[in-house]
Every structure is written in structure tokens, then in C-alpha cells.
Write an enzyme that holds these catalytic residues in place. Structure first.
Site: not given
Ligand code: GRF
Length: 215
Positions: A24, A104, A118, A120, A190
Site C-alpha cells: 500500500n 494505536i 487505516n 482493512h 486496496e
Molecule cells: C493490507 O491487506 C491491509 O488491508 C492490512 O494489512 C495489509 C498490508 O499490506 N491492514 P501491505 O503491507 O500494504 O502490502
């Protein structure tokens, strides 16, 4: 400055917290590079794990990085206080949790009201809360025989995964999907959802520097 020079536009300074893979973070970085996410800059990338892939990616890209090692602090609040001091020192406007594995505490949440986001990997409020992390989420979705899943970006509040929802993406669950396949499909969503929501929140912050109106 001469009269015909325009002052540089203020950018929202992001503090991005990562613990793992960092895909991400990469998506956010690439959205900034491509101009799709133009109102922000990544001021710092912070990790609780020195070996986090996301941290290494940030270093490769020449971003400012820091590690806060949990074992150097007596308790979570002391850890978050140190984090908070650092975020303030860096002039951070918006905190982005991108695969950050620690819960947190109010120390940080109260200092950044509505300014911690965040992502999820489920359609919250379903499959959220303590213990619903990573593959456990997708395994639970498959085990329950859900027809759809997805991802959610939300504001971080003191209730884990229960803050106001800013955006969601749906992913159909096919009968032959494994949890791994579903995880891949959700992750792809995402990567477009997070930059889009950050852009929206940053625009709101630039228009209204005292706080984001959550809609
Ligand atoms: C993602 O699936 C996000 O939704 C969750 O943790 C994962 C992080 O993936 N909170 P990355 O480290 O961004 O590849």
C-alpha cells in the site's frame, strides 16, 4: 519573492506507518509520482520492524525513514508518545496506517483526531476487530461462504476497526476462490482505494485546516 512568483502550494505531509510488505505504501508512492495524488507528500515512513519490506522500499526511494523499536519502551503509551513527538517534529498533517501491526493508543489518537487513517481487508464492520488481521480475515470470509468481500478505509478511533468509514471496494467471492486468491483480489482493490481516499481527505484538510469533516 517578486510579484509574479506564486508561492509553492502547501502539501499535506503524510506520516506512513508500516510493519510488513508495504504494497500500500508503494501504491501511495506511485500515485504521488504519477500526479494522481497531488496534494500530499510522504514526509516520513516509520516502522516498528527494522526488516519490514515496506521500510526497505521507502529507503530505496530515498524517503525519510525511521524505526521505533517496541522493546526500547516500557509500555505502549510510552511508545506512542515517542511516535507522537516525532510526528509533530516532522510537521505531519495526516497519519496513514499501511499494514501497521500495532494497536494505536489514545495518546496518538487524541493528538490526531480524524487524522489517522487505516485500510482493512474486509467490508467493515464485517470481519474486523481484534484478531482479524491478514490472512485470518480472508480465511474467515471463505469459511463463512460469503458471496462478496472487499476492503475499507476508515478513520482510526479508539475502537479497533470501528471508526467512520471513508470508502469501500467490493470484490466478488467465486465458489473456487481460496483465501490466497481472495487476498490478492482484495489487495489489488486496496491499491486504488487508498490513494483515492487519501486524496479526498487531503483536499478536505487543505480547505479546512482545522479538521476533516467525515462524510
Ligand atoms: C493490507 O491487506 C491491509 O488491508 C492490512 O494489512 C495489509 C498490508 O499490506 N491492514 P501491505 O503491507 O500494504 O502490502
Amino acid at each position: 519573492m517578486s510579484l509574479n512568483q506564486t508561492p509553492p502550494l502547501k502539501k499535506i505531509r503524510l506520516g506512513i506507518l508500516v510493519s510488513g510488505r508495504g504494497s500500500n505504501l508503494k501504491a501511495i508512492f506511485q500515485a504521488i509520482e504519477s500526479g494522481e495524488l497531488s496534494q500530499v507528500e510522504i514526509a516520513t515512513v516509520i516502522s516498528n520492524r527494522p526488516s519490514a519490506q515496506g521500510l526497505l522500499y521507502a529507503e530505496e526511494k530515498g524517503l525519510n525513514t525511521t524505526v521505533f523499536r517496541p522493546k526500547l519502551f516500557p509500555h505502549r503509551e510510552a511508545y506512542d508518545q515517542a511516535l507522537l513527538d516525532y510526528l509533530k517534529q516532522q510537521g505531519i498533517d495526516l497519519v496513514i496506517l499501511a499494514g501497521y501491526s500495532r494497536i494505536i493508543t489514545p495518546v496518538l489518537i487524541q493528538a490526531f483526531p480524524q487524522r489517522i487513517l487505516n485500510i482493512h481487508p474486509s467490508l467493515l464492520p464485517a470481519y474486523g476487530g481484534k484478531g482479524m488481521l491478514g490472512m485470518a480475515v480472508h480465511e474467515a470470509v471463505i469459511a463463512a461462504g460469503e458471496k462478496e468481500s472487499g476492503c475499507t478505509v476508515h478513520v482510526v478511533t479508539e475502537d479497533v476497526d470501528a471508526g467512520p468509514i471513508l470508502g469501500q471496494r467490493y470484490v466478488p467471492v467465486q465458489p473456487d476462490d481460496t483465501s490466497e486468491r481472495l487476498a490478492e483480489k482484495v489487495l489489488a482493490q486496496e491499491h486504488s482505494l487508498y490513494p483515492e481516499i487519501i486524496s479526498r481527505v487531503a483536499a478536505a484538510l487543505l480547505n479546512q485546516p482545522k479538521g476533516v469533516t467525515v462524510q
